[in-house]
Design a protein around this motif. Structure first.
Motif, PDB file in Angstrom:
ATOM      1  N   VAL A 146       9.313   8.496   9.449  1.00  0.00           N
ATOM      2  CA  VAL A 146       8.419   9.221   8.773  1.00  0.00           C
ATOM      3  C   VAL A 146       6.849   8.697   8.305  1.00  0.00           C
ATOM      4  N   GLY A 147       5.950   9.545   8.246  1.00  0.00           N
ATOM      5  CA  GLY A 147       4.643   8.774   7.884  1.00  0.00           C
ATOM      6  C   GLY A 147       4.479   8.505   6.372  1.00  0.00           C
ATOM      7  N   VAL A 148       5.292   9.027   5.353  1.00  0.00           N
ATOM      8  CA  VAL A 148       5.193   8.855   4.058  1.00  0.00           C
ATOM      9  C   VAL A 148       5.818   7.616   3.734  1.00  0.00           C
ATOM     10  N   SER A 149       5.298   7.073   2.526  1.00  0.00           N
ATOM     11  CA  SER A 149       5.860   5.568   2.274  1.00  0.00           C
ATOM     12  C   SER A 149       6.676   5.559   0.890  1.00  0.00           C
ATOM     13  N   THR A 178     -12.476  11.985   5.624  1.00  0.00           N
ATOM     14  CA  THR A 178     -11.760  11.937   7.011  1.00  0.00           C
ATOM     15  C   THR A 178     -10.471  12.352   7.015  1.00  0.00           C
ATOM     16  N   TRP A 179      -9.484  12.135   6.097  1.00  0.00           N
ATOM     17  CA  TRP A 179      -8.106  12.548   6.279  1.00  0.00           C
ATOM     18  C   TRP A 179      -7.856  13.943   5.558  1.00  0.00           C
ATOM     19  N   SER A 180      -6.818  14.656   6.231  1.00  0.00           N
ATOM     20  CA  SER A 180      -6.681  16.020   5.451  1.00  0.00           C
ATOM     21  C   SER A 180      -5.376  15.955   4.775  1.00  0.00           C
ATOM     22  N   SER A 181      -4.264  16.240   5.421  1.00  0.00           N
ATOM     23  CA  SER A 181      -2.935  16.674   4.577  1.00  0.00           C
ATOM     24  C   SER A 181      -1.816  16.737   5.424  1.00  0.00           C
ATOM     25  N   GLN A 182      -1.736  16.373   6.535  1.00  0.00           N
ATOM     26  CA  GLN A 182      -0.817  16.402   7.430  1.00  0.00           C
ATOM     27  C   GLN A 182       0.229  15.300   7.355  1.00  0.00           C
ATOM     28  N   ASP A 183       1.615  15.532   7.935  1.00  0.00           N
ATOM     29  CA  ASP A 183       2.370  14.206   8.017  1.00  0.00           C
ATOM     30  C   ASP A 183       3.311  14.672   9.146  1.00  0.00           C
ATOM     31  N   SER A 184       4.156  13.503   9.493  1.00  0.00           N
ATOM     32  CA  SER A 184       4.969  13.789  10.695  1.00  0.00           C
ATOM     33  C   SER A 184       6.240  13.201  10.620  1.00  0.00           C
ATOM     34  N   ALA A 185       7.307  13.501  11.389  1.00  0.00           N
ATOM     35  CA  ALA A 185       8.786  13.041  11.348  1.00  0.00           C
ATOM     36  C   ALA A 185       9.212  12.840  12.851  1.00  0.00           C
ATOM     37  N   ASP A 186       9.807  11.817  13.046  1.00  0.00           N
ATOM     38  CA  ASP A 186      10.450  11.540  14.419  1.00  0.00           C
ATOM     39  C   ASP A 186      11.921  11.294  14.285  1.00  0.00           C
ATOM     40  N   VAL A 187      12.617  12.365  14.723  1.00  0.00           N
ATOM     41  CA  VAL A 187      14.185  12.388  14.533  1.00  0.00           C
ATOM     42  C   VAL A 187      14.788  12.006  15.947  1.00  0.00           C
ATOM     43  N   ARG A 188      15.840  11.133  15.730  1.00  0.00           N
ATOM     44  CA  ARG A 188      16.169  10.450  16.965  1.00  0.00           C
ATOM     45  C   ARG A 188      17.731  10.619  17.007  1.00  0.00           C
ATOM     46  N   PHE A 189      18.540  11.190  17.838  1.00  0.00           N
ATOM     47  CA  PHE A 189      20.021  10.941  17.926  1.00  0.00           C
ATOM     48  C   PHE A 189      20.183   9.474  18.573  1.00  0.00           C
ATOM     49  N   ASP A 190      21.371   8.940  18.121  1.00  0.00           N
ATOM     50  CA  ASP A 190      21.614   7.931  19.089  1.00  0.00           C
ATOM     51  C   ASP A 190      23.140   8.471  19.710  1.00  0.00           C
ATOM     52  N   ALA A 214       6.478   4.292  12.852  1.00  0.00           N
ATOM     53  CA  ALA A 214       6.374   5.426  12.273  1.00  0.00           C
ATOM     54  C   ALA A 214       5.279   6.471  12.854  1.00  0.00           C
ATOM     55  N   PRO A 215       5.573   7.626  12.942  1.00  0.00           N
ATOM     56  CA  PRO A 215       4.561   8.531  13.479  1.00  0.00           C
ATOM     57  C   PRO A 215       3.444   8.552  12.411  1.00  0.00           C
ATOM     58  N   TYR A 216       2.153   9.073  13.087  1.00  0.00           N
ATOM     59  CA  TYR A 216       0.992   9.031  12.171  1.00  0.00           C
ATOM     60  C   TYR A 216       1.374   9.877  11.089  1.00  0.00           C
ATOM     61  N   GLY A 217       1.089   9.433   9.784  1.00  0.00           N
ATOM     62  CA  GLY A 217       1.040   9.977   8.495  1.00  0.00           C
ATOM     63  C   GLY A 217       0.076   9.345   7.472  1.00  0.00           C
ATOM     64  N   LEU A 218       0.032  10.159   6.463  1.00  0.00           N
ATOM     65  CA  LEU A 218      -1.036   9.681   5.527  1.00  0.00           C
ATOM     66  C   LEU A 218      -0.274   9.143   4.162  1.00  0.00           C
ATOM     67  N   THR A 278       0.752  -1.388  -0.163  1.00  0.00           N
ATOM     68  CA  THR A 278       0.005  -0.110   0.059  1.00  0.00           C
ATOM     69  C   THR A 278       0.848   1.303   0.023  1.00  0.00           C
ATOM     70  N   GLN A 279       0.304   2.331  -0.319  1.00  0.00           N
ATOM     71  CA  GLN A 279       0.907   3.951  -0.255  1.00  0.00           C
ATOM     72  C   GLN A 279       0.562   4.452   1.024  1.00  0.00           C
ATOM     73  N   ALA A 280      -0.536   3.805   1.685  1.00  0.00           N
ATOM     74  CA  ALA A 280      -0.901   4.615   2.956  1.00  0.00           C
ATOM     75  C   ALA A 280      -1.309   3.771   4.090  1.00  0.00           C
ATOM     76  N   ALA A 281       0.011   3.142   4.955  1.00  0.00           N
ATOM     77  CA  ALA A 281      -0.442   2.162   5.833  1.00  0.00           C
ATOM     78  C   ALA A 281      -1.444   2.662   6.956  1.00  0.00           C
ATOM     79  N   PHE A 282      -1.068   3.887   7.306  1.00  0.00           N
ATOM     80  CA  PHE A 282      -2.171   4.345   8.595  1.00  0.00           C
ATOM     81  C   PHE A 282      -3.576   4.562   8.009  1.00  0.00           C
ATOM     82  N   VAL A 283      -3.842   4.863   6.761  1.00  0.00           N
ATOM     83  CA  VAL A 283      -5.172   4.666   6.035  1.00  0.00           C
ATOM     84  C   VAL A 283      -5.706   3.253   6.381  1.00  0.00           C
TER      85      VAL A 283
END
Length: 788
Positions: free
Chosen positions: A487-490, A466-478, A525-529, A215-220
């Motif tokens: 990221v929420g994109v695919s 239902t869904w609009s247009s936002q997306d998210s990113a989670d950036v973590r240093f080790d 992944a953080p929530y994304g569309l 799929t192109q949209a796992a959260f959907v």
């Protein structure tokens, strides 16, 4: 307190190899067919071979007794809910994953057989007998709209899924006073035909469902599974493995994606289903199949004062989510292109027929809208005796026109519309001249052009409810100073890992090889569309930019404390926070990470341990529903391009050869020219296929192209080298100055090639090329009609 990189050259614009390619080219990719689990069963679907029928029953007794078969289920056996109709502005379809009482297209799933392997499942599926009472069939829009048409959904009273009537009062005066020039333009039905078909695997363990799907949209998908299967979203994990091409076709949620997880829950065994090409061509979402009736109120100089008309789409049975009317809305929104056309009144009608449901495909209505307008502009020029290129010059936007709101409501804040057009004409004239120099006498050569704007990072609300247009990113240093970004994109082959890694490295002043990217897993992944509408770079970039800003600020604070310096005196250079003018006084991201994660006693007072940030980005200025005047700015930004095609036509056979092709394109700031060129080349190849070769015809509801023997796709010999020139610069209104380019390559070919063919055949008197595909038989007929 934001330290910035004052010295390192930007990473954006470098043609660096894609970071995902080595793994994929070495055969280490993991696609849906590679998903294997102990005890896994395989599923095969029983599909209808009639287009319209009442389902009176299923006889599966013989199939159940077949070797290796574990179960056979029909629609009535599945304790699931109907797929929700989330769009209150369209007719409810209320379809179930397996047919329960009525069949509306060939390929509709009736039952599923589960066996030890796919071969046994398919053998048993042939033994399932469906008692189908044939009903009258309708497989054309005209037939579906006739007063005595068979009704696919009797409670509707007609076969219209969606009807949006435009208010024509604003254009009445123009059409009353000015000359009207009209045309009807058709883009016939075809398929995205990705290299990899669809597939689903599922496992239910410890009361939790895990689903692997292409799929192109796992959260959907997760949300839709929860709605149909009745599970909480927290108890569902959706994983997208490597995807061998999505092209919008895998942005739909299909019946198999509900059935296979249900089977895993019911049987308490992992279950997998992999589509074959025959299934793909009859059951995966079809595309296009749109006719646009378009009229222009034309001034004396040929420029267009107003447009009116109707976009009418054959939606097939309509049993798909999201519903297939979305491309029609995009076609309306893109009709005016980059031209100063002040008014339009375009209605939309989505009609159901006994065909496979239509859904998304790369371009998503923009190729259809561009084809209609560009062909109409050529017709205006021909009827008024005006050079069509000069006519375009009179209407095309100039820099001083920006920002500009189109008649449909799209807000164009930046772009190189006139420059891209002029450069493409210059290139096209040169290419045509070069081909004529080496051509044999009498060769039929011609050039054609298509110029357009492409909305990127669009809202999804008008097609999903239902869904609009936002997306998210989670950036973590080790602790070593490396970065993991989720990221929420695919990813679906478009280079998303490279794009995201480059943006993170740019924002944090790190080498790309210190960045690891994860996506396509709803647990990590953080929530994304997901990835569609050329949105990935812009929305993921926006989220990355915001998260990186948080990390830079925290890094500056920690570095200032360690260096006993003022934060205002620090700059970030090549991954090191240094005192301006004193490069020797510096600490690296690795040292800061050590302090933030391990040596927390070194942190300044009031600063918490940890070095990570999560951010969400939603583009500003979007309209998620139409405004009171009916206009809608549905996209976050707009790219622009002009395509030019040079073709050779054999008048005897009707065969068209695209001999040269060029794209002059502006997608804002280019992240990676190599990746961008791949996107444009691939889109052009698909556009050539849809313009010259690909077609999914029907006769009495029966599909006539069900394998690649009948469904012709272009090969390497049919696609010329494509010249791509980027003429834009950083967009002033987007993160990193980027826009998007995923669909740009496919929008221009239908109009550019049709114009080139008409230009080549002008000596024979051929005009009015207004539909695709331009197959040899179509062109032979046009040539014969012109000669007679």
């Amino acid at each position: 307190m934001q330290a910035m990189d004052a010295g390192r050259p930007t990473l954006l614009g470098e043609s660096s190899p894609r970071i995902e390619d080595d793994r994929l080219l070495a055969g280490r990719g993991r696609f849906i067919a590679d998903v294997a689990m102990p005890g896994m069963l395989d599923a095969a679907f029983v599909r209808s071979d009639v287009p319209h029928a009442r389902l009176r029953g299923l006889d599966s007794a013989q199939a159940r007794e077949s070797p290796g078969v574990h179960a056979v289920f029909g629609g009535a056996d599945l304790d699931v809910r109907a797929v929700p109709d989330r769009m209150p502005w369209v007719r409810p379809v209320r379809h179930f994953p397996l047919a329960r009482d009525r069949v509306r297209y060939v390929g509709c799933p009736l039952a599923v057989v589960v066996a030890e392997d796919r071969y046994l499942a398919e053998d048993a599926a042939e033994l399932v007998h469906a008692d189908l009472e044939p009903l009258p069939t309708v497989d054309t829009v005209d037939g579906a709209l006739s007063p005595d048409a068979p009704l696919l959904y009797p409670d509707w009273g007609d076969n219209v899924l969606l009807s949006v009537e435009a208010d024509g009062s604003a254009v009445e005066a123009d059409f009353a006073e000015l000359r009207t020039i009209s045309g009807t333009f058709t883009t016939n039905r075809h398929s995205a035909a990705p290299l990899e078909g669809r597939g689903v695997a599922a496992e239910f363990r410890d009361d939790r469902l895990t689903v692997w799907t292409s799929t192109q949209a796992a959260f959907v998908v997760r949300a839709m599974l929860a709605a149909v299967l009745g599970l909480p979203e927290r108890n569902i994990r959706v994983i997208t493995p490597d995807v061998g091409g999505g092209f919008g076709q895998k942005n739909e949620v299909y019946p198999e994606e509900y059935v296979v997880p249900w089977l895993a829950m019911r049987l308490r065994r992992p279950v997998r289903w992999i589509e074959d090409r025959h299934e793909h061509l009859i059951a995966a979402g079809h595309a296009r199949d749109t006719t646009t009736d378009l009229s222009a109120a034309v001034r004396e100089d040929g420029t267009i004062a107003a447009l009116r008309g109707r976009v009418r789409t054959d939606l097939g049975s309509g049993e798909i989510f999201p519903a297939g009317y979305g491309p029609s809305l995009v076609a309306v929104g893109s009709l005016c292109g980059p031209y100063r056309i002040p008014k339009q009144a375009i209605s939309v009608q989505g009609v159901v027929t006994n065909k496979t449901p239509t859904g998304g495909y790369r371009g998503y209505g923009a190729p259809e809208g561009t084809f209609a307008l560009e062909r109409l502009v050529d017709k205006i020029g021909r009827e008024l005796g005006i050079d069509p290129l000069e006519l375009r010059r009179q209407m095309i936007l100039s820099p001083q026109d920006l920002p500009y709101e189109t008649a449909a409501g799209a807000v164009l804040r930046s772009g190189t519309h006139r420059h891209a057009f002029e450069r493409a004409v210059e290139v096209g004239d040169r290419m045509l001249a070069e081909e004529r120099e080496k051509a044999e006498p009498g060769a039929l050569l011609g050039s054609g052009y298509a110029t357009y704007v492409e909305g990127v990072a669009a809202t999804a609300f008008s097609i999903t409810g239902t869904w609009s247009s936002q997306d998210s990113a989670d950036v973590r240093f080790d602790a070593e100073g490396g970065v993991t970004v989720a990221v929420g994109v695919s990813a679906m082959g478009q280079g998303a890992h490279t794009t995201v890694a480059t943006l993170v490295a740019e924002a944090l002043s790190l080498p790309v090889d210190q960045v690891r990217v994860t996506m396509g897993d709803t647990d990590t992944a953080p929530y994304g569309l997901g990835s569609w509408a050329s949105r990935s770079a812009l929305v993921a970039g926006g989220a990355v930019e915001r998260a990186a800003d948080v990390l830079r600020r925290k890094g500056t604070t920690i570095a200032a404390h360690l260096l006993e310096a003022s934060p205002d005196d620090l700059e970030l250079v090549d991954g090191r926070f240094q005192v301006r003018g004193s490069p020797g006084s510096a600490v690296s991201w690795a040292q800061i990470a050590q302090s933030a994660l391990n040596r927390t006693f070194e942190l300044p007072p009031g600063v918490d341990p940890g070095l990570e940030a999560r951010a969400t980005y939603e583009p500003a200025g979007l309209d998620h529903v139409p405004r009171p005047d009916g206009k809608m700015n549905a996209a976050a930004s707009y790219t622009n391009a002009t395509h030019t095609a040079v073709v050779r036509v054999d008048a005897t056979t009707g065969v068209v050869e695209v001999v040269r092709y060029a794209v002059v394109h502006d997608c804002g700031r280019v992240i990676n020219p190599l990746t961008l060129a791949g996107q444009i080349h691939g889109g052009v190849a698909q556009g050539i296929g849809g313009t010259l070769y690909e077609h999914l015809p029907y006769e009495d509801g029966q599909p006539l192209a069900t394998t690649f023997t009948e469904y012709l796709v272009p090969g390497a010999c049919e696609v010329p080298d494509v010249l791509v020139e980027e003429v834009g610069g950083p967009a002033p209104d987007t993160p990193f100055g980027v826009k998007g380019a995923g669909e740009a390559g496919i929008i221009g070919p239908p109009a550019a090639i049709a114009g080139a063919v008409e230009n080549a055949l002008a000596p024979l008197g051929v005009t009015g090329i207004d539909s695709t595909p331009l197959t040899p038989s179509v062109l032979r007929r046009l040539i014969e009609e012109a000669r007679s």
